[in-house]
Design a protein around this motif. Structure first.
Motif, mmCIF file in Angstrom:
data_model
loop_
_atom_site.group_PDB
_atom_site.id
_atom_site.type_symbol
_atom_site.label_atom_id
_atom_site.label_comp_id
_atom_site.label_asym_id
_atom_site.label_seq_id
_atom_site.Cartn_x
_atom_site.Cartn_y
_atom_site.Cartn_z
ATOM 1 N N MET A 199 7.801 -15.727 -15.175
ATOM 2 C CA MET A 199 6.789 -15.633 -14.455
ATOM 3 C C MET A 199 6.643 -14.163 -14.184
ATOM 4 S SD MET A 199 5.319 -17.070 -10.856
ATOM 5 C CE MET A 199 6.312 -16.135 -9.930
ATOM 6 N N GLU A 200 7.736 -13.517 -13.547
ATOM 7 C CA GLU A 200 8.043 -12.418 -12.870
ATOM 8 C C GLU A 200 8.086 -11.186 -13.823
ATOM 9 O OE1 GLU A 200 11.617 -12.204 -10.563
ATOM 10 O OE2 GLU A 200 10.350 -12.651 -8.739
ATOM 11 N N GLU A 201 8.630 -11.682 -15.278
ATOM 12 C CA GLU A 201 8.667 -10.678 -16.252
ATOM 13 C C GLU A 201 7.121 -10.565 -16.874
ATOM 14 O OE1 GLU A 201 10.723 -10.450 -20.732
ATOM 15 O OE2 GLU A 201 11.470 -11.800 -19.292
ATOM 16 N N PHE A 202 6.397 -11.560 -17.075
ATOM 17 C CA PHE A 202 5.260 -11.426 -17.836
ATOM 18 C C PHE A 202 3.985 -11.628 -17.064
ATOM 19 C CE2 PHE A 202 8.397 -13.513 -20.709
ATOM 20 C CZ PHE A 202 8.325 -12.521 -21.788
ATOM 21 N N THR A 203 4.123 -11.551 -15.609
ATOM 22 C CA THR A 203 2.912 -11.384 -14.584
ATOM 23 C C THR A 203 3.010 -10.582 -13.663
ATOM 24 O OG1 THR A 203 3.371 -13.176 -13.145
ATOM 25 C CG2 THR A 203 2.248 -13.944 -15.320
ATOM 26 N N SER A 204 2.658 -10.239 -12.855
ATOM 27 C CA SER A 204 2.557 -9.416 -11.654
ATOM 28 C C SER A 204 2.944 -9.955 -10.357
ATOM 29 C CB SER A 204 1.282 -8.627 -11.354
ATOM 30 O OG SER A 204 0.342 -9.617 -11.133
ATOM 31 N N LEU A 205 3.227 -11.545 -10.664
ATOM 32 C CA LEU A 205 3.689 -12.383 -9.407
ATOM 33 C C LEU A 205 5.113 -12.253 -9.356
ATOM 34 C CD1 LEU A 205 1.302 -15.455 -10.022
ATOM 35 C CD2 LEU A 205 0.945 -13.752 -8.470
ATOM 36 N N LYS A 206 5.669 -12.268 -7.892
ATOM 37 C CA LYS A 206 6.796 -12.697 -7.605
ATOM 38 C C LYS A 206 7.249 -14.075 -7.403
ATOM 39 C CE LYS A 206 7.642 -8.295 -8.493
ATOM 40 N NZ LYS A 206 7.999 -7.776 -9.809
ATOM 41 N N ARG A 207 8.379 -14.420 -7.506
ATOM 42 C CA ARG A 207 8.794 -15.776 -7.040
ATOM 43 C C ARG A 207 8.604 -16.025 -5.739
ATOM 44 N NH1 ARG A 207 14.524 -16.599 -9.457
ATOM 45 N NH2 ARG A 207 13.843 -15.020 -10.816
ATOM 46 N N ASP A 208 8.728 -15.097 -4.764
ATOM 47 C CA ASP A 208 8.604 -15.662 -3.423
ATOM 48 C C ASP A 208 7.269 -16.011 -3.115
ATOM 49 O OD1 ASP A 208 11.103 -14.884 -3.180
ATOM 50 O OD2 ASP A 208 10.611 -12.864 -2.171
ATOM 51 N N MET A 209 6.101 -15.458 -3.926
ATOM 52 C CA MET A 209 4.980 -15.661 -3.887
ATOM 53 C C MET A 209 4.450 -17.183 -4.030
ATOM 54 S SD MET A 209 3.409 -12.159 -5.651
ATOM 55 C CE MET A 209 1.652 -12.462 -5.204
ATOM 56 N N LEU A 210 5.321 -17.763 -5.033
ATOM 57 C CA LEU A 210 5.397 -19.194 -5.345
ATOM 58 C C LEU A 210 5.314 -20.131 -4.061
ATOM 59 C CD1 LEU A 210 6.817 -19.543 -8.770
ATOM 60 C CD2 LEU A 210 4.382 -19.673 -8.175
ATOM 61 N N TRP A 211 6.430 -19.813 -3.484
ATOM 62 C CA TRP A 211 6.963 -20.522 -2.365
ATOM 63 C C TRP A 211 6.728 -20.189 -1.005
ATOM 64 C CZ3 TRP A 211 7.650 -24.209 -5.747
ATOM 65 C CH2 TRP A 211 8.363 -23.970 -6.675
ATOM 66 N N ALA A 212 5.656 -19.299 -0.889
ATOM 67 C CA ALA A 212 5.308 -18.843 0.483
ATOM 68 C C ALA A 212 4.670 -19.483 1.284
ATOM 69 C CB ALA A 212 4.330 -17.440 0.329
ATOM 70 N N GLU A 213 3.697 -20.546 0.981
ATOM 71 C CA GLU A 213 2.854 -21.523 1.587
ATOM 72 C C GLU A 213 3.577 -22.920 1.758
ATOM 73 O OE1 GLU A 213 -1.330 -21.710 0.950
ATOM 74 O OE2 GLU A 213 -1.297 -19.743 0.547
ATOM 75 N N LYS A 214 4.165 -23.220 0.585
ATOM 76 C CA LYS A 214 4.639 -24.706 0.566
ATOM 77 C C LYS A 214 5.965 -24.572 -0.462
ATOM 78 C CE LYS A 214 0.649 -26.358 -0.830
ATOM 79 N NZ LYS A 214 -0.440 -27.180 -1.247
ATOM 80 N N SER A 215 7.161 -25.546 -0.179
ATOM 81 C CA SER A 215 8.371 -25.459 -0.935
ATOM 82 C C SER A 215 8.340 -26.343 -2.106
ATOM 83 C CB SER A 215 9.447 -25.862 0.086
ATOM 84 O OG SER A 215 9.087 -27.092 0.464
#
Length: 120
Positions: A37-53
């Motif tokens: 996801m980090e390699e192919f998008t502008s999103l970072k892994r921390d963004m996935l889990w910021a609101e809910k784990s």
């Protein structure tokens, strides 16, 4: 974008992760998904889990919806909905099921519902 990424992670975990047998393999899958996801998008892994784990998606949260809407579910909303479906089943059945709905049971219901909705 984060919502779609979370659903992408959820779907990959359902398709591939449910077949893995130990935590090391499941952690490898999670890390691989996040890395890609980090390699192919502008999103970072921390963004996935910021609101809910945890990520749980289902299509039965809107009773009677046609077409069913497959979306991320809030865990506090899940238990009452499953209990409502169980109560509806019990009211129509000659052999009602007296079940206690707890965390792991809810996750199993979500997985079973997803499998049953797959085209044969």
């Amino acid at each position: 974008a984060v919502q779609i990424a979370r659903m992408w992670v959820h779907e990959n975990r359902c398709v591939f992760g449910d077949r893995l047998i130990n935590d090391d393999d499941k952690n490898w899958l999670k890390d691989t998904l996040e890395s890609n996801m980090e390699e192919f998008t502008s999103l970072k892994r921390d963004m996935l889990w910021a609101e809910k784990s945890e990520i749980i998606c289902a299509d039965f949260m809107i009773h009677g919806a046609d077409p069913r809407i497959y979306e991320e579910v809030k865990i506090p909303d899940l238990q009452p909905m499953i209990e409502d479906y169980l109560a509806e089943y019990n009211s129509e059945s000659k052999q009602p099921m007296q079940l206690v709905i707890f965390g792991d049971a809810m996750l199993h219901v979500v997985k079973i519902a997803r499998v049953l909705r797959q085209p044969s």
